[in-house]
Design a protein around this motif. Structure first.
Motif, mmCIF file in Angstrom:
data_model
loop_
_atom_site.group_PDB
_atom_site.id
_atom_site.type_symbol
_atom_site.label_atom_id
_atom_site.label_comp_id
_atom_site.label_asym_id
_atom_site.label_seq_id
_atom_site.Cartn_x
_atom_site.Cartn_y
_atom_site.Cartn_z
ATOM 1 N N ASP A 86 40.886 76.109 108.451
ATOM 2 C CA ASP A 86 41.539 76.411 107.130
ATOM 3 C C ASP A 86 40.311 76.398 106.104
ATOM 4 N N TYR A 87 39.397 75.178 106.301
ATOM 5 C CA TYR A 87 38.359 74.780 105.307
ATOM 6 C C TYR A 87 37.280 76.051 105.331
ATOM 7 N N VAL A 88 37.048 76.399 106.791
ATOM 8 C CA VAL A 88 36.040 77.357 106.791
ATOM 9 C C VAL A 88 36.435 78.819 106.350
ATOM 10 N N ALA A 89 37.739 79.259 106.515
ATOM 11 C CA ALA A 89 38.536 80.417 106.019
ATOM 12 C C ALA A 89 38.406 80.345 104.459
ATOM 13 N N ALA A 90 38.671 78.990 103.788
ATOM 14 C CA ALA A 90 38.442 78.915 102.458
ATOM 15 C C ALA A 90 37.150 79.346 101.739
ATOM 16 N N GLN A 91 36.003 78.656 102.591
ATOM 17 C CA GLN A 91 34.780 78.978 102.012
ATOM 18 C C GLN A 91 34.495 80.602 102.238
ATOM 19 N N VAL A 92 34.902 81.033 103.301
ATOM 20 C CA VAL A 92 34.785 82.580 103.481
ATOM 21 C C VAL A 92 35.392 83.624 102.268
ATOM 22 N N ASP A 93 36.839 82.849 102.161
ATOM 23 C CA ASP A 93 37.659 83.519 101.116
ATOM 24 C C ASP A 93 36.872 83.339 99.740
ATOM 25 N N ALA A 94 36.326 82.390 99.470
ATOM 26 C CA ALA A 94 35.508 82.194 97.898
ATOM 27 C C ALA A 94 34.483 83.232 97.963
ATOM 28 N N ILE A 95 33.693 83.190 98.872
ATOM 29 C CA ILE A 95 32.380 84.031 98.939
ATOM 30 C C ILE A 95 32.876 85.209 98.968
ATOM 31 N N ASP A 96 33.811 85.974 99.525
ATOM 32 C CA ASP A 96 34.538 87.112 99.501
ATOM 33 C C ASP A 96 34.902 87.703 97.953
ATOM 34 N N THR A 97 35.769 86.581 97.685
ATOM 35 C CA THR A 97 36.278 86.629 96.031
ATOM 36 C C THR A 97 35.297 87.047 95.119
ATOM 37 N N VAL A 98 34.162 86.223 95.315
ATOM 38 C CA VAL A 98 32.972 86.395 94.242
ATOM 39 C C VAL A 98 32.244 87.633 94.468
ATOM 40 N N ARG A 99 31.973 88.002 95.825
ATOM 41 C CA ARG A 99 31.254 89.107 96.085
ATOM 42 C C ARG A 99 31.980 90.636 95.503
ATOM 43 N N ALA A 100 33.494 90.446 95.483
ATOM 44 C CA ALA A 100 34.218 91.519 95.233
ATOM 45 C C ALA A 100 34.305 91.417 93.770
ATOM 46 N N LEU A 101 34.594 90.203 93.085
ATOM 47 C CA LEU A 101 34.845 90.418 91.595
ATOM 48 C C LEU A 101 33.375 90.972 90.729
ATOM 49 N N LEU A 102 32.349 90.722 91.382
ATOM 50 C CA LEU A 102 30.958 90.945 90.480
ATOM 51 C C LEU A 102 30.316 91.982 91.524
ATOM 52 N N ALA B 189 31.097 69.148 102.696
ATOM 53 C CA ALA B 189 31.142 70.377 102.512
ATOM 54 C C ALA B 189 30.075 71.368 103.041
ATOM 55 N N GLY B 190 28.687 70.699 103.032
ATOM 56 C CA GLY B 190 27.625 71.447 103.667
ATOM 57 C C GLY B 190 27.726 71.537 105.226
ATOM 58 N N THR B 191 28.080 70.415 105.780
ATOM 59 C CA THR B 191 28.784 70.460 107.201
ATOM 60 C C THR B 191 29.641 71.677 107.531
ATOM 61 N N THR B 192 30.646 71.633 106.851
ATOM 62 C CA THR B 192 31.388 72.914 107.095
ATOM 63 C C THR B 192 30.873 74.098 106.852
ATOM 64 N N LEU B 193 30.022 74.060 105.782
ATOM 65 C CA LEU B 193 29.399 75.351 105.171
ATOM 66 C C LEU B 193 28.303 75.941 106.621
ATOM 67 N N ALA B 194 27.759 74.951 107.117
ATOM 68 C CA ALA B 194 26.984 75.456 108.447
ATOM 69 C C ALA B 194 27.926 75.853 109.440
ATOM 70 N N ALA B 195 28.934 75.530 109.768
ATOM 71 C CA ALA B 195 29.819 75.912 110.657
ATOM 72 C C ALA B 195 30.467 77.406 109.990
ATOM 73 N N THR B 196 30.440 77.622 108.782
ATOM 74 C CA THR B 196 30.894 78.798 108.435
ATOM 75 C C THR B 196 29.699 80.105 108.477
ATOM 76 N N LEU B 197 28.596 79.527 108.240
ATOM 77 C CA LEU B 197 27.463 80.399 108.296
ATOM 78 C C LEU B 197 27.201 80.977 109.800
ATOM 79 N N ALA B 198 27.484 80.003 110.597
ATOM 80 C CA ALA B 198 27.246 80.289 112.139
ATOM 81 C C ALA B 198 28.279 81.120 112.461
ATOM 82 N N MET B 199 29.484 80.831 111.984
ATOM 83 C CA MET B 199 30.721 81.991 112.192
ATOM 84 C C MET B 199 30.299 83.382 111.805
ATOM 85 N N LEU B 200 29.832 83.196 110.704
ATOM 86 C CA LEU B 200 29.400 84.961 109.887
ATOM 87 C C LEU B 200 28.282 85.351 110.762
ATOM 88 N N SER B 201 27.359 84.577 111.209
ATOM 89 C CA SER B 201 26.422 85.125 112.209
ATOM 90 C C SER B 201 26.719 85.619 113.276
#
Length: 589
Positions: free
Chosen positions: A296-312, A325-337
């Motif tokens: 859920d926290y990883v999905a939230a980070q992706v959601d925030a990234i996508d929200t800003v990308r779409a908005l701007l 949150a940096g630890t979780t962000l590393a997992a988020t980036l690994a998933m996106l990769s």
């Protein structure tokens, strides 16, 4: 005055001169205290270690290395004690050891100038050192057991300091006499207030109000989910960097550590540098979040990234992950990769974050079965009350964050300092029970994040080695939450270009160090160094804040700027303003 009266005065001129009975009594007290500490230390080791049990075997007692070490320390203690009593009996000033004179707890001159308090101090110093030395020299313990025993011994020694008791602290006694007891009454009021809150206060709880005199950078909440709110801060420059910045603060704390006040705010400073800044504000957990997991926290980070990308309408964003949150962000980036979506992130900055927990420091002591069982009981409502987590972190620096305030607030009855950082430190956040346990077990205890494909997030196995996003890795030299050696391991697990920066100070002050303050320093060096030791050996020191170095690195990733208008103004784009910053979530308790 007659001659008899003069004689009486002479007779009573040395009220602190010990009698033989006094010396015998204090020797007995010291001996009994010494024995009690020995029994405690060995009893702790005996609970889970058969080697320690042999200490109680009379046949092996004299041959045991620990017993021999104890005997040597005891001899030193009695030698010091004899020297102290001799100096007292002859009214010669006793000179404490050099290291003892640096102890801020005993700064009051009566600790050396008054024979009674000098005796109390010296006795405490000898007994506490005896306890710590014996613990360190205990035989037959593995490293984990030794670390726990040393931690317990250190905390016990700090708790037993005579400065923590009104009747054995000369400053407290003097203050009570000077104020005719008012200081004690005020301290009692502080204590009863804290007991009612269930938390030790470092500052006046009413001194600050979020959104009024703390967390005041102008902005709007432009997106909201059950887990987080997304704040968009108002630009202050005519042009802004085309690539926006999304900040993920620790989900175990309130986000405004990065927005304490205008003079200290990283958020306000970043906005002034021309960045479009977005901040995630995590919701403090309640019973409805009992089943929230890492996914859920990883999905939230992706959601925030996508929200800003779409908005701007931008292809990618800069990201910052602070601590967990940096630890979780590393997992988020690994998933996106792994999913071929790494290009959503232009760069990643890690503030004192860890991915390899082998060298995670004293916090690793809180992941054994007994502690996890306790957490399960404390988290029965579906979440862990943030006050328990705060107590855990405070215990890591008990002398500074617990006993210092017990003396100041309760015994001396001092007014609370108006310190925004301490207010933030006490503004606790509740944690989802399932996710908190999962984090401690999978990461701290089992260290699975650095094992390729050992963990999956959102159904995708992750491998940190697939992260090729440019990374800026900041660590604090004196960090006790995310130790420097542990943060360095990010350099070993990411595959993209990496810049390592070592900041002076610790987990908070090492990060929150605005340029205008002119404090501390930072070190830069060879980012291809084979080890932390090699990096430090060739590092260059620069005085002051590292923030300008970071913004230079950000500009180096993409320096293009555009006009600060349209969707760059909070609430003016496709995402309308929900409410003013800092939003509701940060105020929920």
């Amino acid at each position: 005055m007659n001659e008899a009266d003069k004689g009486d005065t002479t007779e009573a001129s040395n009220p602190f001169l010990p009698s033989p009975e006094d010396i015998q009594h204090w020797a007995s007290v010291m001996g009994r205290a010494q024995q009690m500490m020995l029994e405690y230390a060995l009893g702790q080791a005996n609970q889970g270690n058969s080697a320690a049990a042999s200490l109680f075997d009379p046949a092996s007692w004299l041959q045991n290395p620990t017993t021999q070490a104890w005997a040597e320390q005891s001899a030193q203690m009695w030698e010091q004690g004899a020297r102290f009593w001799t100096s007292l009996a002859t009214l010669q000033p006793f000179t404490p050891a050099a290291e003892a004179s640096k102890d801020k707890r005993f700064a009051d001159p009566d600790w050396t100038g008054n024979p009674v308090f000098a005796m109390i101090r010296q006795t405490y110093g000898m007994l506490s050192e005896q306890l710590l030395t014996t613990t360190r020299q205990m035989q037959g313990l593995d490293e984990a057991a030794r670390a726990k025993l040393e931690f317990a011994a250190k905390n016990m020694a700090e708790a037993l300091s005579p400065t923590n008791l009104a009747l054995t602290n000369p400053e407290v006694i003097r203050r009570a006499v000077e104020t005719r007891g008012e200081s004690l009454l005020k301290g009692l009021k502080h204590m009863l207030s804290d007991l009612s809150r269930g938390q030790l206060s470092h500052v006046d709880p009413d001194a600050f109000e979020v959104g009024v005199n703390i967390a005041t950078t102008p902005g709007k909440v432009i997106h909201e989910t059950p887990l987080y709110q997304l704040i968009h801060y108002a630009p202050t420059t005519k042009e802004v960097f085309a690539v926006p910045l999304v900040i993920f603060p620790p989900w175990i704390n309130r986000f405004y550590i990065l927005d304490l006040n205008p003079a200290k705010s990283f958020v306000a400073w970043a906005v002034e540098q021309g960045l479009s800044v977005f901040m995630v504000s995590w919701k403090s957990a309640d019973a409805s979040m009992k089943d929230v997991t890492w996914d859920d926290y990883v999905a939230a980070q992706v959601d925030a990234i996508d929200t800003v990308r779409a908005l701007l309408d931008v292809p990618a964003v800069h990201t910052i992950g602070y601590c967990v949150a940096g630890t979780t962000l590393a997992a988020t980036l690994a998933m996106l990769s792994a999913k071929g979506e790494a290009d959503k992130v232009k760069s990643v900055t890690f503030f004192t974050a860890q991915v390899d927990f082998e060298r995670a420091g004293e916090l690793k002591m809180f992941v054994d079965d007994s502690y996890l069982s306790l957490l399960q009981q404390l988290s029965a409502p579906g979440y862990l009350d943030g006050r328990y987590m705060a107590a855990t972190f405070n215990s890591l620096r008990g002398r500074d964050l617990i006993w210092n305030y017990v003396v100041s607030n309760y015994l001396l009855g001092n007014d609370y300092p108006p310190f925004d950082l301490l207010y933030w430190n006490g503004d606790t956040t509740n944690l989802p029970a399932t996710w908190h346990r999962q984090y401690l077990v999978d990461l701290y205890r089992d260290n699975r994040l650095v094992v390729p494909n050992s963990l999956s997030v959102c159904g995708t196995p992750i491998d940190l080695r697939k992260i090729e996003v440019p990374a800026y890795i900041q660590a604090g030299r004196d960090d006790h939450i995310a130790p420097l050696a542990s943060v360095w391991r990010l350099m070993d697990n990411l595959s993209g270009p990496k810049t390592f920066l070592l900041a002076g100070s610790g987990h908070i002050a090492g990060v929150v160090n605005p340029p205008a303050a002119g404090k501390y320093q930072y070190w830069t060096g060879d980012n291809a160094a084979s080890s932390l030791e090699a990096f430090e050996a060739g590092a260059t020191e620069t005085k002051g804040s590292w923030w300008p170095h970071w913004i230079g690195w950000i500009a180096g990733q993409d320096s293009k700027k555009i006009a600060a208008k349209g969707a760059r103004i909070p609430g003016k784009g496709g995402k309308k303003a929900i409410e003013d910053a800092p939003g509701r979530y940060v105020k929920q308790r």
